[in-house]
Design an enzyme around this catalytic site. Structure first.
Site, PDB file in Angstrom:
ATOM      1  N   GLY A 118      12.193 -11.178  -2.859  1.00  0.00           N
ATOM      2  CA  GLY A 118      11.935 -11.664  -4.214  1.00  0.00           C
ATOM      3  C   GLY A 118      10.935 -10.772  -4.922  1.00  0.00           C
ATOM      4  O   GLY A 118      10.382  -9.835  -4.339  1.00  0.00           O
ATOM      5  N   SER A 125       4.751 -14.102   0.380  1.00  0.00           N
ATOM      6  CA  SER A 125       3.708 -14.123   1.408  1.00  0.00           C
ATOM      7  C   SER A 125       3.161 -15.539   1.607  1.00  0.00           C
ATOM      8  O   SER A 125       2.864 -15.945   2.733  1.00  0.00           O
ATOM      9  CB  SER A 125       2.572 -13.166   1.038  1.00  0.00           C
ATOM     10  OG  SER A 125       3.038 -11.837   0.989  1.00  0.00           O
ATOM     11  N   ARG A 151       2.647  -1.385   5.505  1.00  0.00           N
ATOM     12  CA  ARG A 151       2.316  -0.086   4.896  1.00  0.00           C
ATOM     13  C   ARG A 151       0.886   0.351   5.210  1.00  0.00           C
ATOM     14  O   ARG A 151       0.500   1.482   4.910  1.00  0.00           O
ATOM     15  CB  ARG A 151       2.529  -0.138   3.379  1.00  0.00           C
ATOM     16  CG  ARG A 151       4.003  -0.030   2.970  1.00  0.00           C
ATOM     17  CD  ARG A 151       4.142   0.057   1.466  1.00  0.00           C
ATOM     18  NE  ARG A 151       5.526   0.240   1.044  1.00  0.00           N
ATOM     19  CZ  ARG A 151       6.138   1.422   0.918  1.00  0.00           C
ATOM     20  NH1 ARG A 151       5.461   2.523   1.186  1.00  0.00           N
ATOM     21  NH2 ARG A 151       7.394   1.504   0.527  1.00  0.00           N
ATOM     22  N   ARG A 165      11.523   4.089   0.179  1.00  0.00           N
ATOM     23  CA  ARG A 165      11.664   2.638   0.119  1.00  0.00           C
ATOM     24  C   ARG A 165      12.753   2.167   1.088  1.00  0.00           C
ATOM     25  O   ARG A 165      12.594   1.171   1.789  1.00  0.00           O
ATOM     26  CB  ARG A 165      12.007   2.203  -1.307  1.00  0.00           C
ATOM     27  CG  ARG A 165      11.972   0.704  -1.515  1.00  0.00           C
ATOM     28  CD  ARG A 165      12.322   0.368  -2.947  1.00  0.00           C
ATOM     29  NE  ARG A 165      11.365   0.906  -3.880  1.00  0.00           N
ATOM     30  CZ  ARG A 165      10.195   0.338  -4.139  1.00  0.00           C
ATOM     31  NH1 ARG A 165       9.859  -0.772  -3.515  1.00  0.00           N
ATOM     32  NH2 ARG A 165       9.373   0.882  -4.995  1.00  0.00           N
ATOM     33  N   SER A 192      12.251  -5.881  -0.930  1.00  0.00           N
ATOM     34  CA  SER A 192      13.591  -5.433  -0.519  1.00  0.00           C
ATOM     35  C   SER A 192      14.657  -5.735  -1.565  1.00  0.00           C
ATOM     36  O   SER A 192      15.546  -6.560  -1.330  1.00  0.00           O
ATOM     37  CB  SER A 192      13.969  -6.067   0.827  1.00  0.00           C
ATOM     38  OG  SER A 192      13.770  -7.473   0.821  1.00  0.00           O
TER      39      SER A 192
END
Length: 257
Positions: A118, A125, A151, A165, A192
Site C-alpha cells: 500500500g 507498518s 534497507r 526497487r 511493493s
C-alpha cells in the site's frame, strides 16, 4: 580476543570407513559423553573484552539414524546435481533431514508469508506490528520484514531506481520464503507497487502460503498523515517519486518499497 584450544571431537560415526578409496556412509551419527578438563580450555581476553563463555558438556549418549538421503549427502553421490543459477556456478542443493513440516510441528504453527502492500502512510507498518503482537499473544512466532528496516542492512546498497526497487522486493521475497520455510509467520510490510514483483514473490512459495493484503487507503488520507514527511518532501520537489495510477495501486510517493 578469545583463544580456545582444540578439544577432541564429541561426535563420531559408527559403521563407517573407506572401501577401496570410497567413503562408506555411516549408519548413524552418535553424540557421546566426553570429559572437559579445566586445562583443556585456554582463554586469553583483552582488557576491553566483555565476552562471556559458557561451557556445555554432553551428559549422555544419543544417536540419530541416517536415511538413504543423508547417506547420499555424506558420500557425495549427489554431485551430479551441480547446477548454475544466475551468476552462481557449481552449486548443489543440500537437502536437510529436518524439513518444513518438522519445523511446523515443533512450533505448532504453519509457516507462511503475509505480504502487506500500500501507499506510504496507509498503515502497513502499524498493521504489521498489531498483527505480530496478536500472534505473539496467541503463542505464535512471527517476524516483520519492514521496507525501511531492511534497507538499513540487507538492502542498504540499493537505491530507489526501478531496477534497484525490483531487486529490493526480490531479496525481501527470498528472505520471507526462508522464514516461512523455517515455520515462522513472516509479515512483509513494503510498498511493493508493481504487481509483477509481488507475483514473483508469491511464486516462491507453495499455493496458499502467500497472503497479500492491500491497504486500500485514499491518497488524500495518506498524505494528510505523512508520518515520514515524504509527501511534503515530494511536493517540494526535494525527492523524486513515481506516480502509477493503474488499477487501485496509486503509488505516490514510492520510497521504502
Amino acid at each position: 580476543m578469545v583463544v580456545i584450544k582444540a578439544l577432541r571431537p564429541a561426535i563420531w560415526c559408527s559403521s563407517s570407513g573407506f572401501d577401496g578409496g570410497r567413503l562408506v556412509p555411516a549408519d548413524e551419527v552418535r553424540f557421546v559423553q566426553f570429559p572437559l578438563p579445566a586445562l583443556s580450555l585456554s582463554l586469553r581476553l583483552s582488557s576491553g573484552n566483555n565476552a562471556k563463555l559458557r561451557l556445555v558438556q554432553a551428559t549422555e549418549e544419543s544417536s540419530m539414524p541416517i536415511t538413504n538421503d543423508h547417506a547420499a549427502s555424506i558420500s557425495g553421490e549427489n554431485l551430479h546435481q551441480i547446477a548454475t543459477n544466475g551468476k552462481a556456478t557449481n552449486i548443489v542443493w543440500h537437502k536437510s533431514p529436518i524439513g518444513k513440516l518438522n519445523r511446523q510441528e515443533l512450533l505448532q504453527q504453519k509457516g507462511c508469508v503475509i505480504w502487506i502492500t500500500g501507499l506510504s502512510g496507509s498503515g502497513k507498518s502499524t498493521l504489521a506490528c498489531a498483527l505480530c503482537h496478536a500472534l505473539y499473544a496467541k503463542g505464535k512466532l512471527a517476524y516483520i520484514l519492514d521496507g525501511d528496516n531492511v534497507r538499513h542492512g540487507l538492502n542498504c546498497d540499493l537505491s530507489f531506481k526501478a531496477e534497484d526497487r525490483a531487486e529490493n522486493i526480490r531479496r525481501i521475497g527470498e528472505v520471507a520464503k526462508l522464514f516461512a520455510d523455517a515455520g515462522i509467520i513472516c509479515i512483509a510490510s513494503v510498498i511493493s507497487p508493481y504487481k509483477k514483483d509481488r507475483d514473483a514473490c508469491r511464486a516462491l512459495l507453495p499455493e496458499g502460503d502467500f497472503i497479500e493484503v492491500f491497504m486500500n487507503v485514499p491518497l488524500q488520507i495518506c498524505e494528510a498523515r505523512d508520518p515520514k514527511g515524504l509527501y511534503k518532501l515530494a511536493r517540494a520537489g526535494k525527492i523524486k517519486v513515481r506516480i502509477a495510477t493503474k488499477g487501485k495501486h496509486l503509488c505516490f510517493p514510492m520510497r521504502n518499497g
